[in-house]
Design a protein around this motif. Structure first.
Motif, PDB file in Angstrom:
ATOM      1  N   SER A  83       0.849  -1.202   0.000  1.00  0.00           N
ATOM      2  CA  SER A  83       0.000   0.000   0.000  1.00  0.00           C
ATOM      3  C   SER A  83       0.877   1.242   0.000  1.00  0.00           C
ATOM      4  O   SER A  83       2.089   1.167   0.288  1.00  0.00           O
ATOM      5  N   GLY A  84       0.251   2.376  -0.265  1.00  0.00           N
ATOM      6  CA  GLY A  84       0.969   3.640  -0.172  1.00  0.00           C
ATOM      7  C   GLY A  84       1.406   3.916   1.255  1.00  0.00           C
ATOM      8  O   GLY A  84       2.497   4.455   1.498  1.00  0.00           O
ATOM      9  N   THR A  85       0.563   3.543   2.219  1.00  0.00           N
ATOM     10  CA  THR A  85       0.899   3.752   3.627  1.00  0.00           C
ATOM     11  C   THR A  85       2.105   2.916   4.027  1.00  0.00           C
ATOM     12  O   THR A  85       2.988   3.379   4.768  1.00  0.00           O
ATOM     13  N   THR A 109      -3.848  17.268   4.215  1.00  0.00           N
ATOM     14  CA  THR A 109      -3.522  15.947   3.678  1.00  0.00           C
ATOM     15  C   THR A 109      -4.325  14.869   4.382  1.00  0.00           C
ATOM     16  O   THR A 109      -5.063  15.124   5.327  1.00  0.00           O
ATOM     17  N   PHE A 110      -4.151  13.660   3.857  1.00  0.00           N
ATOM     18  CA  PHE A 110      -4.751  12.466   4.425  1.00  0.00           C
ATOM     19  C   PHE A 110      -3.895  12.021   5.613  1.00  0.00           C
ATOM     20  O   PHE A 110      -2.673  12.183   5.601  1.00  0.00           O
ATOM     21  N   ALA A 112      -2.744   9.346   6.512  1.00  0.00           N
ATOM     22  CA  ALA A 112      -1.694   8.349   6.242  1.00  0.00           C
ATOM     23  C   ALA A 112      -0.333   8.987   5.978  1.00  0.00           C
ATOM     24  O   ALA A 112       0.691   8.314   6.089  1.00  0.00           O
ATOM     25  N   VAL A 161       3.194  16.881   0.161  1.00  0.00           N
ATOM     26  CA  VAL A 161       2.118  15.988  -0.294  1.00  0.00           C
ATOM     27  C   VAL A 161       1.576  16.475  -1.635  1.00  0.00           C
ATOM     28  O   VAL A 161       1.284  17.661  -1.793  1.00  0.00           O
ATOM     29  N   ASP A 187       5.066  12.453  -0.179  1.00  0.00           N
ATOM     30  CA  ASP A 187       3.843  11.642  -0.220  1.00  0.00           C
ATOM     31  C   ASP A 187       3.186  11.914  -1.569  1.00  0.00           C
ATOM     32  O   ASP A 187       2.377  12.822  -1.716  1.00  0.00           O
ATOM     33  N   ALA A 189       1.344   9.712  -3.066  1.00  0.00           N
ATOM     34  CA  ALA A 189       0.330   8.659  -3.181  1.00  0.00           C
ATOM     35  C   ALA A 189      -0.721   9.020  -4.227  1.00  0.00           C
ATOM     36  O   ALA A 189      -1.188   8.164  -4.972  1.00  0.00           O
ATOM     37  N   SER A 211       0.738   5.378  -4.421  1.00  0.00           N
ATOM     38  CA  SER A 211      -0.339   4.446  -4.062  1.00  0.00           C
ATOM     39  C   SER A 211      -1.071   3.959  -5.304  1.00  0.00           C
ATOM     40  O   SER A 211      -1.282   4.718  -6.260  1.00  0.00           O
ATOM     41  N   ASN A 213      -4.081   2.278  -4.746  1.00  0.00           N
ATOM     42  CA  ASN A 213      -5.354   1.942  -4.117  1.00  0.00           C
ATOM     43  C   ASN A 213      -6.485   2.066  -5.146  1.00  0.00           C
ATOM     44  O   ASN A 213      -6.321   2.689  -6.193  1.00  0.00           O
ATOM     45  N   LYS A 216      -7.455   5.568  -6.741  1.00  0.00           N
ATOM     46  CA  LYS A 216      -6.439   6.425  -7.353  1.00  0.00           C
ATOM     47  C   LYS A 216      -6.603   6.432  -8.879  1.00  0.00           C
ATOM     48  O   LYS A 216      -7.409   5.713  -9.437  1.00  0.00           O
ATOM     49  N   GLY A 223      -2.163  -1.412  -3.400  1.00  0.00           N
ATOM     50  CA  GLY A 223      -0.723  -1.540  -3.575  1.00  0.00           C
ATOM     51  C   GLY A 223      -0.062  -0.182  -3.497  1.00  0.00           C
ATOM     52  O   GLY A 223      -0.742   0.845  -3.426  1.00  0.00           O
ATOM     53  N   TRP A 315      -6.577  14.295 -10.732  1.00  0.00           N
ATOM     54  CA  TRP A 315      -7.115  13.050 -10.154  1.00  0.00           C
ATOM     55  C   TRP A 315      -8.516  13.307  -9.586  1.00  0.00           C
ATOM     56  O   TRP A 315      -9.450  12.550  -9.843  1.00  0.00           O
ATOM     57  N   TRP A 348      -9.859  17.527   2.230  1.00  0.00           N
ATOM     58  CA  TRP A 348      -9.322  16.993   3.494  1.00  0.00           C
ATOM     59  C   TRP A 348      -9.548  17.961   4.653  1.00  0.00           C
ATOM     60  O   TRP A 348      -9.254  19.153   4.531  1.00  0.00           O
TER      61      TRP A 348
HETATM   62  C1  LIG Z   1      -4.253   7.301  -0.893  1.00  0.00           C
HETATM   63  C2  LIG Z   1      -3.326   8.146  -0.095  1.00  0.00           C
HETATM   64  C3  LIG Z   1      -2.472   7.565   0.867  1.00  0.00           C
HETATM   65  C4  LIG Z   1      -2.537   6.124   1.272  1.00  0.00           C
HETATM   66  O1  LIG Z   1      -2.315   5.196   0.252  1.00  0.00           O
HETATM   67  P1  LIG Z   1      -2.875   3.696   0.496  1.00  0.00           P
HETATM   68  O2  LIG Z   1      -2.389   2.943  -0.709  1.00  0.00           O
HETATM   69  O3  LIG Z   1      -4.364   3.805   0.562  1.00  0.00           O
HETATM   70  O4  LIG Z   1      -2.280   3.204   1.752  1.00  0.00           O
HETATM   71  C5  LIG Z   1      -1.571   8.386   1.533  1.00  0.00           C
HETATM   72  N1  LIG Z   1      -1.521   9.700   1.296  1.00  0.00           N
HETATM   73  C6  LIG Z   1      -2.319  10.304   0.383  1.00  0.00           C
HETATM   74  C7  LIG Z   1      -2.191  11.774   0.138  1.00  0.00           C
HETATM   75  C8  LIG Z   1      -3.267   9.549  -0.336  1.00  0.00           C
HETATM   76  O5  LIG Z   1      -4.074  10.153  -1.214  1.00  0.00           O
END
Ligand SMILES: *Cc1c(COP(=O)(O)O)cnc(C)c1O
Length: 408
Positions: A83-85, A109-110, A112, A161, A187, A189, A211, A213, A216, A223, A315, A348
């Motif tokens: 995953s991205g995390t 941001t998210f 994660a 980010v 980040d 992702a 990421s 996910n 995305k 992944g 996106w 967010w």
């Molecule tokens: C989607 C996202 C993540 C997390 O990615 P995952 O693959 O869902 O773990 C982290 N940071 C940002 C900014 C994201 O958009």
């Protein structure tokens, strides 16, 4: 037949009916924010992978996926992960983040972006974004680093980010951080397919996390990846991602790692999807243009900007609603869309306003009370359905519903 006492194990042709999924078109009029969009090559890639017997999180398919990510991003060294995390977590480990260290990120941001660092005992500090890109404000960062440098309290990492396909100004941020010897973990992702100053999202950072996910711009069904120009950093990340096994016939460990490898099954899906990345960027950008034209002229409604140095992947198409001139606030519009079966999402909620971080430092302003740009974007911002398969008719429904909310 194999038996798991007392339940007989079903063989493939006896699979219970409940395993069958409902057809995808079960809800024809629901419009999702950013659903997965298959390119058509996934089934063949999956079949080839399963027939090869290489299904574990190792072998030729993840390797090919890593090579394809390196080619798409221009970042030469890549490890594909679950995953991205997980990629961010490995990034923090590669930078030797220790309990008590500070990690600085943009507040918009998210969670994660910093969750793995917080779980490692780090202290997050949230800096505001700049209005021209909605990403980490380089001027605030420069001031905050200069202050921290004078008192010898520099962060262990700065984490810009990429927001909704809009890159942070990575070249500028890297130059500022280099003055203080602070590494940049991007980040990215949500940055696949986006560009900044002629380079792909994440390029130019010490480490960049991506990421794949399901929501995305392209997906592996879940992944992520960690990428770097530094081969040694990615070698270390790969070692940590696969349980930190030392080269020995028995199991030998000098540190503990993770089980973060990406399954070959998912890597196959990701490989097929990656081939369509540029098409997906073009499609999302044209959806954004559709909103720009469809919503043109509405008082109090504006769009997420795109600075001259960037090419956003769009996106997520994102608007701002000024309730006074528009005649309705963001929540009213979101609820009106929901009533029409249309999914949308507020921008967010800034992390410095999240209860979990109520005791964290924020802002980077002279009085430590920043975050006002991000707070305003959260109050007024709405992400609209942006899937690359969104039809003209669906987009017209979104546009019509928003137009109906406008009292101006
Ligand atoms: C989607 C996202 C993540 C997390 O990615 P995952 O693959 O869902 O773990 C982290 N940071 C940002 C900014 C994201 O958009």
């Amino acid at each position: 037949m194999a038996r798991l006492w007392p339940i007989p194990l079903p063989t493939a042709h006896q699979a219970p009916l409940s395993w069958r999924l409902p057809p995808a078109e079960a809800k024809p009029d629901k419009v999702w924010l950013s659903p997965p969009h298959l390119v058509g090559g996934e089934m063949a890639a999956l079949q080839a992978t399963l027939e090869s017997g290489w299904v574990a999180p190792a072998g030729p398919v993840p390797e090919a996926f890593e090579a394809a990510i390196a080619e798409a991003t221009g970042i030469p060294h890549v490890v594909a992960v679950a995953s991205g995390t997980a990629a961010l977590h490995l990034g923090y480990r590669c930078l030797d983040l220790q309990p008590g260290d500070e990690v600085w990120t943009s507040t918009l941001t998210f969670v994660a972006s910093v969750a793995p660092a917080v779980q490692m005992g780090a202290k997050p500090r949230f800096l505001d974004v700049c209005p021209e890109s909605w990403t980490l404000d380089p001027n605030l960062l420069a001031d905050a680093l200069a202050r921290a440098g004078r008192t010898g309290r520099l962060p262990r990492a700065v984490v810009p980010v990429d927001l909704y396909g809009q890159c942070a100004d990575l070249g500028t941020i890297r130059a500022i951080c280099d003055r203080w010897g602070v590494p940049v973990l991007s980040d990215s992702a949500g940055g696949m397919g986006a560009r900044q100053r002629g380079r792909h999202a994440g390029a130019g950072a010490q480490l960049a996390a991506f990421s794949f996910n399901g929501n995305k711009i392209i997906t592996a069904g879940g992944g992520g990846a960690l990428a770097s120009e530094d081969a040694a950093l990615i070698a270390r990340a790969r070692h940590l991602a696969t349980q930190a096994k030392e080269p020995a016939p028995h199991y030998q460990h000098e540190t503990t790692g993770f089980s973060y490898g990406l399954s070959s099954v998912l890597a196959a899906v990701g490989l097929a999807q990656l081939a369509a990345l540029e098409d997906r960027v073009v499609a999302r950008r044209s959806i954004f243009e559709g909103y720009r034209q469809g919503l043109a002229g509405l008082p109090g409604l504006s769009f997420m900007p795109e600075p001259a140095w960037a090419r956003s992947s769009r996106w997520l198409s994102t608007i701002l609603i000024d309730p006074e001139s528009f005649g309705a606030d963001r929540e009213t519009v979101r609820r009106a869309l929901a009533d029409e079966g249309i999914e949308s999402r507020p921008v967010w909620k800034p992390l410095h306003l999240q209860p979990v971080f109520r005791n964290s430092a924020n802002g980077g302003g002279a009085k430590g009370s920043g975050g006002t740009v991000a707070a305003r974007l959260f109050e007024r911002g709405l992400c609209l359905p942006s899937g690359s398969a969104l039809s003209a008719a669906q987009q017209a429904r979104v546009v019509g519903t928003i137009r109906d909310c406008c009292a101006g």
